[in-house]
Enzyme design. Structure first.
Site, PDB file in Angstrom:
ATOM      1  N   ASP A 179      -3.772   7.774   8.144  1.00 54.63           N
ATOM      2  CA  ASP A 179      -4.694   6.858   8.814  1.00 54.63           C
ATOM      3  C   ASP A 179      -3.883   6.095   9.858  1.00 54.63           C
ATOM      4  OD1 ASP A 179      -3.327   4.854   7.437  1.00 54.63           O
ATOM      5  OD2 ASP A 179      -4.877   4.602   5.914  1.00 54.63           O
ATOM      6  N   SER A 235       0.786  -1.229   0.000  1.00 55.54           N
ATOM      7  CA  SER A 235       0.000   0.000   0.000  1.00 55.54           C
ATOM      8  C   SER A 235       0.823   1.287   0.000  1.00 55.54           C
ATOM      9  CB  SER A 235      -0.951   0.023   1.198  1.00 55.54           C
ATOM     10  OG  SER A 235      -0.226  -0.152   2.407  1.00 55.54           O
ATOM     11  N   HIS A 241      -0.786   4.425   7.422  1.00 57.15           N
ATOM     12  CA  HIS A 241      -0.037   5.034   6.310  1.00 57.15           C
ATOM     13  C   HIS A 241       0.358   6.481   6.564  1.00 57.15           C
ATOM     14  CE1 HIS A 241      -2.659   1.808   4.675  1.00 57.15           C
ATOM     15  NE2 HIS A 241      -1.533   1.469   4.089  1.00 57.15           N
TER      16      HIS A 241
END
Length: 347
Positions: free
Chosen positions: A323, A36, A326
């Site tokens: 978040d 990610s 991340h």
């Protein structure tokens, strides 16, 4: 984002970009493989819950729209492509709108929630590294149809293959039955065997220049701190130590791996140091919040839990994490400065 004047001072004070000169292109293309922190939207085309194609993700991205990037703005693939003057963004390979120029200058195969271990991706229904390499084979056919075999081989040989994966493998290891079957040292060695296999596959497909990132201090991510139930919200030392041991093993492996792949260049990217320098001295970089994400409570919200109904912090530029997992765009900017200063020159 920060006040423009403050942000300008912070960026100009970084030695990595103090010169006004743009870095000249060293690569014909850049290809990104991983999870990610690199995924620019591939998961949008997959039946998975590991998605960031909704607000408040992308609130500071050009056009202020969610794109599938797990951040408030751009990621390292976008920033690095721009700094090396290849293009403005890093297009996800699964995007049906790819142009010939996109194909020729490099695409992104990364998939949020994935890892080197296929079982990691099965949990989230995402693309493991093995499948990302299979997509690269498909990509090569498209490239050859555009430029021919000779030019395709030249583009791949002169490209940079950028790999950042493994964090999900270890975060899942701590919570899975694997922990009972093998100790952390054995699992590290298992993952490193997978790393070797993927790099050799990409080498056999024509890749010659590789940047391979180690693990970040994932014990400092808000979600891992929350799961540890530490009332002081300190980093999870055991997990950070495991990450450092893995990184040491990876660094020892790379010269041997490079020696076995004739004509290759494999450069280690110290993701642990790049993020830990910010976490250990946040005030130096203008950050005030290091243990909570900007989204919601900042303790658990990620992917679908970080959504249009979730309140957002007022000053995102003061947060290290967007978040609960991340980093914010400004962290990626600082990491990109490190890559341009310390990693790219080694090629």
């Amino acid at each position: 984002m920060a006040h423009p004047a403050l942000l300008l001072v912070l960026l100009l004070s970084s030695p990595a970009i103090s010169s006004s000169k743009r870095i000249q292109p060293k690569f014909s293309a850049i290809f990104y493989f991983g999870d990610s922190v690199l995924d620019t939207g591939n998961n949008n085309r997959l039946p998975t819950v590991a998605l960031a194609n909704h607000v408040p993700y992308g609130r500071d991205f050009p056009g202020k729209k969610p794109t599938g990037r797990f951040s408030n703005g751009r990621l390292v693939p976008d920033l690095l492509n721009q700094r090396l003057q290849l293009k403005e963004f890093s297009p996800p390979y699964l995007d049906s709108r790819l142009s010939n120029n996109d194909i020729m200058t490099g695409v992104n195969f990364a998939s949020a929630g994935s890892g080197f271990d296929d079982q990691t991706s099965q949990l989230a229904n995402t693309l493991p590294m093995s499948e990302q390499v299979n997509l690269f084979k498909d990509y090569l056919l498209r490239l050859r149809n555009i430029v021919g075999d000779k030019d395709a081989s030249r583009i791949i040989a002169n490209s940079l293959i950028f790999i950042s994966s493994g964090t999900n493998d270890f975060s899942h290891y701590y919570r899975s039955s694997k922990k009972k079957k093998m100790d952390i040292g054995e699992y590290q060695d298992t993952v490193l065997q997978m790393v070797q296999a993927r790099v050799k596959e990409l080498y056999d497909l024509g890749g010659r220049q590789f940047s391979l990132a180690g693990l970040p201090p994932f014990g400092c991510t808000p979600i891992q701190i929350t799961l540890s139930r530490d009332p002081d919200r300190a980093c999870v030392d055991e997990q950070n130590w495991d990450a450092q041991v893995y990184n040491s093993k990876l660094q020892e492996l790379l010269p041997t791996l490079q020696g076995s792949l004739h004509g290759s260049k494999i450069v280690y990217l110290d993701a642990y140091r790049a993020l830990m320098e910010i976490l250990e001295d946040p005030a130096k970089y203008g950050f005030t919040e290091t243990t909570r994400g900007c989204c919601g409570t900042g303790l658990r919200e990620v992917a679908l839990l970080c959504n249009a109904l979730t309140p957002i912090c007022k000053n995102v530029s003061s947060y290290v994490f967007y978040d609960a997992v991340h980093p914010t765009e400004r962290v990626y900017m600082l990491v990109n400065d490190y890559i341009v200063k310390d990693v790219i020159p080694q090629f």
